[in-house]
Design an enzyme around this catalytic site. Structure first.
Site, PDB file in Angstrom:
ATOM      1  N   LYS A  76       0.806  -1.238   0.000  1.00 38.40           N
ATOM      2  CA  LYS A  76       0.000   0.000   0.000  1.00 38.40           C
ATOM      3  C   LYS A  76       0.831   1.276   0.000  1.00 38.40           C
ATOM      4  O   LYS A  76       0.416   2.309   0.525  1.00 38.40           O
ATOM      5  CB  LYS A  76      -0.993   0.024   1.195  1.00 38.40           C
ATOM      6  CG  LYS A  76      -1.775  -1.230   1.429  1.00 38.40           C
ATOM      7  CD  LYS A  76      -2.246  -1.927   0.190  1.00 38.40           C
ATOM      8  CE  LYS A  76      -3.319  -1.252  -0.582  1.00 38.40           C
ATOM      9  NZ  LYS A  76      -3.672  -2.044  -1.811  1.00 38.40           N
ATOM     10  N   HIS A 136       6.906  -7.424  -2.295  1.00 38.09           N
ATOM     11  CA  HIS A 136       6.706  -6.771  -0.993  1.00 38.09           C
ATOM     12  C   HIS A 136       7.682  -7.340   0.047  1.00 38.09           C
ATOM     13  O   HIS A 136       7.517  -7.098   1.241  1.00 38.09           O
ATOM     14  CB  HIS A 136       5.282  -7.010  -0.482  1.00 38.09           C
ATOM     15  CG  HIS A 136       4.210  -6.239  -1.209  1.00 38.09           C
ATOM     16  ND1 HIS A 136       4.388  -4.952  -1.637  1.00 38.09           N
ATOM     17  CD2 HIS A 136       2.946  -6.590  -1.566  1.00 38.09           C
ATOM     18  CE1 HIS A 136       3.275  -4.534  -2.236  1.00 38.09           C
ATOM     19  NE2 HIS A 136       2.394  -5.507  -2.205  1.00 38.09           N
ATOM     20  N   SER A 166      -4.706   2.441   4.503  1.00 41.42           N
ATOM     21  CA  SER A 166      -4.901   1.825   3.185  1.00 41.42           C
ATOM     22  C   SER A 166      -4.902   0.291   3.314  1.00 41.42           C
ATOM     23  O   SER A 166      -5.702  -0.403   2.684  1.00 41.42           O
ATOM     24  CB  SER A 166      -3.783   2.288   2.248  1.00 41.42           C
ATOM     25  OG  SER A 166      -3.940   1.743   0.973  1.00 41.42           O
TER      26      SER A 166
HETATM   27  N1  LIG Z   1      -1.650   7.256  -9.443  1.00 40.73           N
HETATM   28  C1  LIG Z   1      -1.783   7.231  -8.128  1.00 40.73           C
HETATM   29  N2  LIG Z   1      -1.702   8.370  -7.408  1.00 40.73           N
HETATM   30  C2  LIG Z   1      -1.843   8.360  -6.062  1.00 40.73           C
HETATM   31  N3  LIG Z   1      -2.082   7.245  -5.342  1.00 40.73           N
HETATM   32  C3  LIG Z   1      -2.181   6.083  -6.019  1.00 40.73           C
HETATM   33  C4  LIG Z   1      -2.040   6.007  -7.415  1.00 40.73           C
HETATM   34  N4  LIG Z   1      -2.188   4.713  -7.791  1.00 40.73           N
HETATM   35  C5  LIG Z   1      -2.428   4.016  -6.663  1.00 40.73           C
HETATM   36  N5  LIG Z   1      -2.438   4.828  -5.601  1.00 40.73           N
HETATM   37  C6  LIG Z   1      -2.717   4.481  -4.202  1.00 40.73           C
HETATM   38  O1  LIG Z   1      -1.731   3.589  -3.713  1.00 40.73           O
HETATM   39  C7  LIG Z   1      -2.335   2.709  -2.744  1.00 40.73           C
HETATM   40  C8  LIG Z   1      -2.159   1.284  -3.215  1.00 40.73           C
HETATM   41  O2  LIG Z   1      -0.817   0.955  -2.988  1.00 40.73           O
HETATM   42  P1  LIG Z   1      -0.092  -0.237  -3.745  1.00 40.73           P
HETATM   43  O3  LIG Z   1      -0.237  -0.083  -5.196  1.00 40.73           O
HETATM   44  O4  LIG Z   1       1.275  -0.301  -3.177  1.00 40.73           O
HETATM   45  O5  LIG Z   1      -0.948  -1.483  -3.252  1.00 40.73           O
HETATM   46  S1  LIG Z   1      -0.440  -3.003  -3.221  1.00 40.73           S
HETATM   47  O6  LIG Z   1       0.384  -3.147  -2.030  1.00 40.73           O
HETATM   48  O7  LIG Z   1       0.296  -3.296  -4.440  1.00 40.73           O
HETATM   49  O8  LIG Z   1      -1.703  -3.788  -3.087  1.00 40.73           O
HETATM   50  C9  LIG Z   1      -3.788   3.119  -2.649  1.00 40.73           C
HETATM   51  O9  LIG Z   1      -3.837   4.093  -1.612  1.00 40.73           O
HETATM   52  P2  LIG Z   1      -5.166   4.465  -0.789  1.00 40.73           P
HETATM   53  O10 LIG Z   1      -6.040   5.205  -1.747  1.00 40.73           O
HETATM   54  O11 LIG Z   1      -4.702   5.342   0.327  1.00 40.73           O
HETATM   55  O12 LIG Z   1      -5.769   3.189  -0.298  1.00 40.73           O
HETATM   56  C10 LIG Z   1      -4.014   3.714  -4.026  1.00 40.73           C
HETATM   57  O13 LIG Z   1      -5.130   4.560  -4.110  1.00 40.73           O
END
Ligand SMILES: Nc1ncnc2c1ncn2[C@@H]1O[C@H](COP(=O)(O)OS(=O)(=O)O)[C@@H](OP(=O)(O)O)[C@H]1O
Length: 321
Positions: A76, A136, A166
Site C-alpha cells: 500500500k 513486498h 490503506s
Molecule cells: N496514481 C496514483 N496516485 C496516487 N495514489 C495512487 C495512485 N495509484 C495508486 N495509488 C494508491 O496507492 C495505494 C495502493 O498501494 P499499492 O499499489 O502499493 O498497493 S499493493 O500493495 O500493491 O496492493 C492506494 O492508496 P489508498 O487510496 O490510500 O488506499 C491507491 O489509491
C-alpha cells in the site's frame, strides 16, 4: 475463472501464454483450492498470506535476470503507481503496449499465489521481454539472485499512518487476507508487525540501509504526490533512459490517480471477485496524503506517535504525514 477475464491486445508473447493457466503451472506446486481468508503463515520469520507461504519454494528457486527491474515496497505504498510509470517508460510512448494486459500481468508480483490463478513466478518465467518484478519482501528475505544479477531496484516508501489505513481497507476487500478485525485491532497488529509482510518499520529501514550498498532508487510516495514529474524524471535517469518533457507529461497524465482509477488495466477490477471485492473498498481508493486523520482517534495518534519515535530512533529516514 481466469479465462473469463477481458481479452487483451497483446504484442508480447507471454500474454497469450498466461491466458492458459494449465500451460503455466509449475511442476511440483500443490494445487490449492480456494478457501476464503486463509490464516497468516510464517516464512523466514515473516508473516505472509497462507497461500503465498505454500508457494514459497518457487520464490526461493526463482532466477532473476540482469535486466530485470525490481519494484519493492511495503504493501500500500504506491507499488501500482510506480509499476505503471515504469511500464510506460519501457513502452516508450506506445499506448497499445501499456494496455496489453492488467498491471499484475505486465508487472508480475513475485511471491503472489492464490488458488486457480497463475502464480507470480509462473507469470515471470513465461516473460520473454524485459521484466519488471513487483515484490513486498523485506530486504533480508529477497532472493539473493536479484543482488547477484545486480538488478536495478526501485523502492517506494509511504508514511506509516496512511499505509496502515490503506492496508486496513485492502484487508477488508482482498479476501485472500485474514479478517482485519476492528480498526483498533488492525492498528495494533500493524504496530506489532503481525500483518502480512511484517513490520513496516523494519521494512522501510531495511531497504533504506541497503540503498547504501546496492543499486536502489529510494522514492517517497509523498514526493510523488507533491511533484510527480520530478519523480518520473528520477526514474528515467535511474533506468538510464533519455526523456523529453513531452514524454514525461504524457506519463504524468496517464498515471494520475484519476486516469489509473478509470483504467481497467491499472485498477485491479479484472481480478476475480473471489479475490478482491471492490464493492467493499475500491483498490484505487483515495490516493492522498493524510487520510489517516479520518481514522485515528486522538488517543490512537498519541500512542502511535510514541511507538513510532521509538522504532524510528535509529534512522535518519523521515516521512511527511
Ligand atoms: N496514481 C496514483 N496516485 C496516487 N495514489 C495512487 C495512485 N495509484 C495508486 N495509488 C494508491 O496507492 C495505494 C495502493 O498501494 P499499492 O499499489 O502499493 O498497493 S499493493 O500493495 O500493491 O496492493 C492506494 O492508496 P489508498 O487510496 O490510500 O488506499 C491507491 O489509491
Amino acid at each position: 475463472m481466469w479465462a473469463e477475464l477481458q481479452p487483451l491486445a497483446a504484442p508480447c508473447a507471454f500474454i497469450a501464454n498466461i491466458r492458459d493457466p494449465e500451460a503455466a503451472l509449475e511442476t511440483g506446486r500443490p494445487r490449492v483450492t480456494m478457501s476464503s481468508r486463509p490464516p497468516i503463515k510464517y516464512v523466514s520469520g515473516m508473516p505472509i498470506l497462507g497461500d503465498f507461504a505454500e508457494n514459497w519454494e518457487n520464490v526461493k528457486r526463482f532466477q532473476a535476470r540482469a535486466d530485470d527491474i525490481l519494484i519493492a515496497t511495503y504493501p500500500k505504498s504506491g507499488t501500482t503507481w510506480m509499476s505503471e510509470i515504469v511500464d510506460h517508460i519501457l513502452s516508450e510512448g506506445d499506448t497499445v503496449r501499456t494496455k496489453r494486459g492488467a498491471i499484475y500481468e505486465r508487472v508480475p508480483f513475485l511471491e503472489y499465489a492464490v488458488p486457480d490463478m497463475p502464480t507470480g513466478t509462473e507469470r515471470l518465467n513465461l516473460l520473454d521481454c524485459q521484466r519488471v518484478v513487483k515484490t513486498h519482501l523485506p530486504v533480508e528475505i529477497l532472493p539473493k539472485c536479484f543482488w547477484d544479477e545486480k538488478c536495478k531496484t526501485i523502492y517506494i516508501a509511504r508514511n506509516a499512518k496512511d499505509v496502515v489505513v490503506s492496508y486496513f481497507h485492502f484487508y477488508r476487500m482482498a479476501i485472500v487476507h485474514p479478517e482485519p478485525g476492528t480498526w483498533e485491532e488492525f492498528l495494533q497488529n500493524f504496530m506489532e508487525g503481525k500483518v502480512a509482510f511484517g513490520s513496516w518499520f523494519n521494512h522501510v529501514k531495511g531497504w533504506w540501509n541497503a540503498r547504501k550498498e546496492k543499486n536502489i532508487l529510494y522514492i517517497l510516495y509523498e514526493d510523488m504526490l507533491e511533484n510527480p514529474k520530478r519523480e518520473i524524471h528520477k526514474v528515467f535517469e535511474f533506468l538510464g533512459k533519455k526523456e523529453s518533457e513531452d514524454e514525461v507529461e504524457k506519463i504524468h497524465q496517464a498515471t494520475s490517480f484519476q486516469a489509473m482509477k478509470n483504467n481497467p488495466m491499472a485498477n485491479y477490477t479484472s481480478v476475480p471477485g473471489s479475490v478482491m471485492d471492490h464493492s467493499v473498498s475500491p483498490f484505487m481508493r483515495k490516493g492522498i496524503c493524510g487520510d489517516w486523520k479520518n481514522h485515528f482517534t486522538v488517543a490512537q495518534n498519541e500512542m502511535f506517535d510514541a511507538f513510532y519515535r521509538k522504532e524510528m530512533a535509529d534512522t535518519d529516514l523521515t516521512f511527511r504525514f
